[in-house]
Design a protein around this motif. Structure first.
Motif, PDB file in Angstrom:
ATOM      1  N   UNK A 188       0.845  -1.241  -0.083  1.00 32.42           N
ATOM      2  CA  UNK A 188      -0.116  -0.098   0.201  1.00 32.42           C
ATOM      3  C   UNK A 188       0.813   1.234   0.148  1.00 32.42           C
ATOM      4  N   UNK A 189       1.925   1.335   0.693  1.00 33.17           N
ATOM      5  CA  UNK A 189       2.597   2.619   1.102  1.00 33.17           C
ATOM      6  C   UNK A 189       3.570   2.678  -0.135  1.00 33.17           C
ATOM      7  N   UNK A 190       4.046   1.627  -0.861  1.00 34.41           N
ATOM      8  CA  UNK A 190       4.767   1.734  -2.009  1.00 34.41           C
ATOM      9  C   UNK A 190       3.993   2.227  -3.175  1.00 34.41           C
ATOM     10  N   UNK A 191       2.634   1.808  -3.391  1.00 32.09           N
ATOM     11  CA  UNK A 191       1.572   2.334  -4.488  1.00 32.09           C
ATOM     12  C   UNK A 191       1.492   3.704  -4.067  1.00 32.09           C
ATOM     13  N   UNK A 192       1.272   4.033  -2.923  1.00 29.32           N
ATOM     14  CA  UNK A 192       0.843   5.475  -2.720  1.00 29.32           C
ATOM     15  C   UNK A 192       2.174   6.563  -2.767  1.00 29.32           C
ATOM     16  N   UNK A 193       3.443   5.844  -2.714  1.00 32.85           N
ATOM     17  CA  UNK A 193       4.377   6.807  -2.927  1.00 32.85           C
ATOM     18  C   UNK A 193       4.620   6.918  -4.482  1.00 32.85           C
ATOM     19  N   UNK A 194       4.473   5.880  -5.103  1.00 32.51           N
ATOM     20  CA  UNK A 194       4.526   6.081  -6.525  1.00 32.51           C
ATOM     21  C   UNK A 194       3.334   6.892  -7.180  1.00 32.51           C
ATOM     22  N   UNK A 195       2.067   6.605  -6.762  1.00 38.26           N
ATOM     23  CA  UNK A 195       1.047   7.774  -7.040  1.00 38.26           C
ATOM     24  C   UNK A 195       1.328   9.232  -6.762  1.00 38.26           C
ATOM     25  N   UNK A 196       2.100   9.311  -5.648  1.00 38.52           N
ATOM     26  CA  UNK A 196       2.342  10.484  -5.216  1.00 38.52           C
ATOM     27  C   UNK A 196       3.413  11.219  -6.071  1.00 38.52           C
ATOM     28  N   UNK A 197       4.538  10.162  -6.492  1.00 39.64           N
ATOM     29  CA  UNK A 197       5.387  10.956  -7.462  1.00 39.64           C
ATOM     30  C   UNK A 197       4.823  11.244  -8.895  1.00 39.64           C
ATOM     31  N   UNK A 198       3.795  10.249  -9.177  1.00 40.05           N
ATOM     32  CA  UNK A 198       3.369  10.500 -10.637  1.00 40.05           C
ATOM     33  C   UNK A 198       2.309  11.884 -10.564  1.00 40.05           C
ATOM     34  N   UNK A 199       1.742  12.175  -9.413  1.00 40.55           N
ATOM     35  CA  UNK A 199       0.980  13.299  -9.197  1.00 40.55           C
ATOM     36  C   UNK A 199       2.003  14.510  -9.105  1.00 40.55           C
ATOM     37  N   UNK A 200       2.988  14.568  -8.557  1.00 39.02           N
ATOM     38  CA  UNK A 200       4.112  15.622  -8.544  1.00 39.02           C
ATOM     39  C   UNK A 200       4.448  15.758  -9.768  1.00 39.02           C
ATOM     40  N   UNK A 201       4.643  14.901 -10.642  1.00 38.66           N
ATOM     41  CA  UNK A 201       5.293  15.150 -12.043  1.00 38.66           C
ATOM     42  C   UNK A 201       4.121  15.679 -13.070  1.00 38.66           C
ATOM     43  N   UNK A 202       3.008  15.226 -12.587  1.00 43.21           N
ATOM     44  CA  UNK A 202       1.775  15.945 -13.492  1.00 43.21           C
ATOM     45  C   UNK A 202       1.602  17.530 -12.856  1.00 43.21           C
TER      46      UNK A 202
END
Length: 369
Positions: free
Chosen positions: A88-102
């Motif tokens: 869960x936390x890994x997925x959240x971190x990756x989503x957060x990184x994706x949103x940061x890039x967006x």
């Protein structure tokens, strides 16, 4: 045999650290636990709480033995000789990184509206909540946002602060940009004099705004008819398709008209309103010096107060009423100035001397303002 030994040797010699991302194969799944072979001397364990935020999920329904998974190491030794992992936390971190890039790149995102709140919309993207304030939902004011519930919408991120759990989306920006693009395309292809179809978008006391498919044009009340228009709402309805022509373009402002030159009623006035003709008209408005009579939409004639009756008339309203139909004689016609003079008295006094009639015709406009 030697291959298995080498594999076991690699597993026992492999080192992992807290926070490291590892990949493994699912060995076993229980309703609340996943056992993962991560190529280490100990297996990795992902509890339900570290797989999802939904406490009601049965892991056996979403994960199966043989599945490949990535996870992040929480503890190399969970106290029972196994490695504690989190998906869960890994997925959240990756989503957060994706949103940061967006956010940094101004990327357009798409997500479902899960909640309609008093102050805006809540969109969930990969388990991350994004808030779109009501003022940023549309480029026009919308009191009721309930129509967006469960709809997929596009937006950009205008604020990104995951530590404060503040991620703000903006749909209005996309709508404004798209409208500007369409407006530029429309303005590039239309010209003054072009005939075009549009849809009535909004109606005001002074006119109607027509959607031309990229920009709005104003159909002013004075351009709605060759005749007099008192209330635009009596002529047009929102959603109605209208045929108009471009009267003027100034920057992004487009002036429209439905008074097509070829339909100008004065074009045929010479044939219809020759001096001496008897005509029927409707009293449209009155002043102290006379009444204006509508002979046809866009064609008004003046009935001077002195030409209403053989008897003395102080003011037209003493004899006439707005909307009253009258019969009168054309006593003067000026096509260049679009002026027509009427006389009711001339009909009543048909037997009067000709010289008297000529004098009446010469005085009908003497008191006009």
């Amino acid at each position: 045999m030697s291959e298995n030994f080498e594999q076991m040797l690699d597993e026992y010699s492999k080192t992992i650290r807290n926070g490291e991302v590892v990949e493994g194969t699912v060995l076993d799944v229980k309703p609340d636990e996943i056992v993962l072979n991560i190529g280490y001397k100990a297996d990795g364990i992902i509890t339900r709480n570290e797989y999802t935020n939904d406490a009601s999920v049965d892991l056996t329904e979403v994960v199966h033995p043989g599945d490949k998974m990535e996870a992040k190491v929480l503890k190399v030794n969970d106290g029972e000789g196994q490695v504690a992992l989190t998906h869960k936390r890994l997925a959240s971190e990756r989503v957060s990184e994706r949103l940061r890039e967006a956010y940094e790149n101004g990327e357009t995102l798409t997500g479902p509206v899960t909640q309609v709140l008093d102050g805006g919309l809540s969109v969930v993207l990969d388990d991350t909540r994004i808030f779109i304030p009501a003022s940023l939902v549309s480029d026009t004011y919308e009191r009721d946002l309930s129509k967006y519930k469960d709809q997929e919408i596009q937006f950009v991120l205008t604020e990104f602060n995951p530590r404060r759990r503040r991620i703000i989306g903006n749909r209005k920006m996309l709508l404004v940009a798209e409208k500007e693009r369409k407006q530029a395309e429309l303005l590039a292809r239309i010209h003054v004099g072009d005939v075009i179809e549009g849809t009535v978008k909004n109606i005001t006391d002074f006119g109607a705004f027509i959607d031309l498919g990229g920009a709005d044009g104003l159909l002013h009340i004075s351009e709605m008819s060759w005749g007099r228009v008192d209330n635009p709402r009596r002529i047009y309805k929102v959603g109605q398709t209208v045929r108009v022509f471009i009267k003027d373009i100034r920057d992004t402002k487009i002036a429209l008209s439905v008074k097509f030159p070829e339909e100008n009623p004065w074009n045929s006035a010479n044939d219809k309103y020759a001096p001496g003709s008897i005509v029927t008209g409707r009293v449209a408005r009155m002043t102290d010096f006379g009444a204006f009579v509508e002979l046809a939409p866009g064609v008004d004639a003046l009935l001077h107060v002195s030409q209403i009756s053989r008897e003395h008339v102080d003011k037209p309203s003493d004899i006439l009423k707005i909307g009253q139909e009258i019969e009168a004689k054309i006593v003067d016609f000026n096509p260049d100035d679009h002026k027509i003079s009427l006389s009711m008295k001339a009909i009543a006094s048909a037997s009067a001397p000709r010289a008297q009639h000529e004098e009446e015709a010469r005085t009908v406009y003497s008191d006009e303002e």
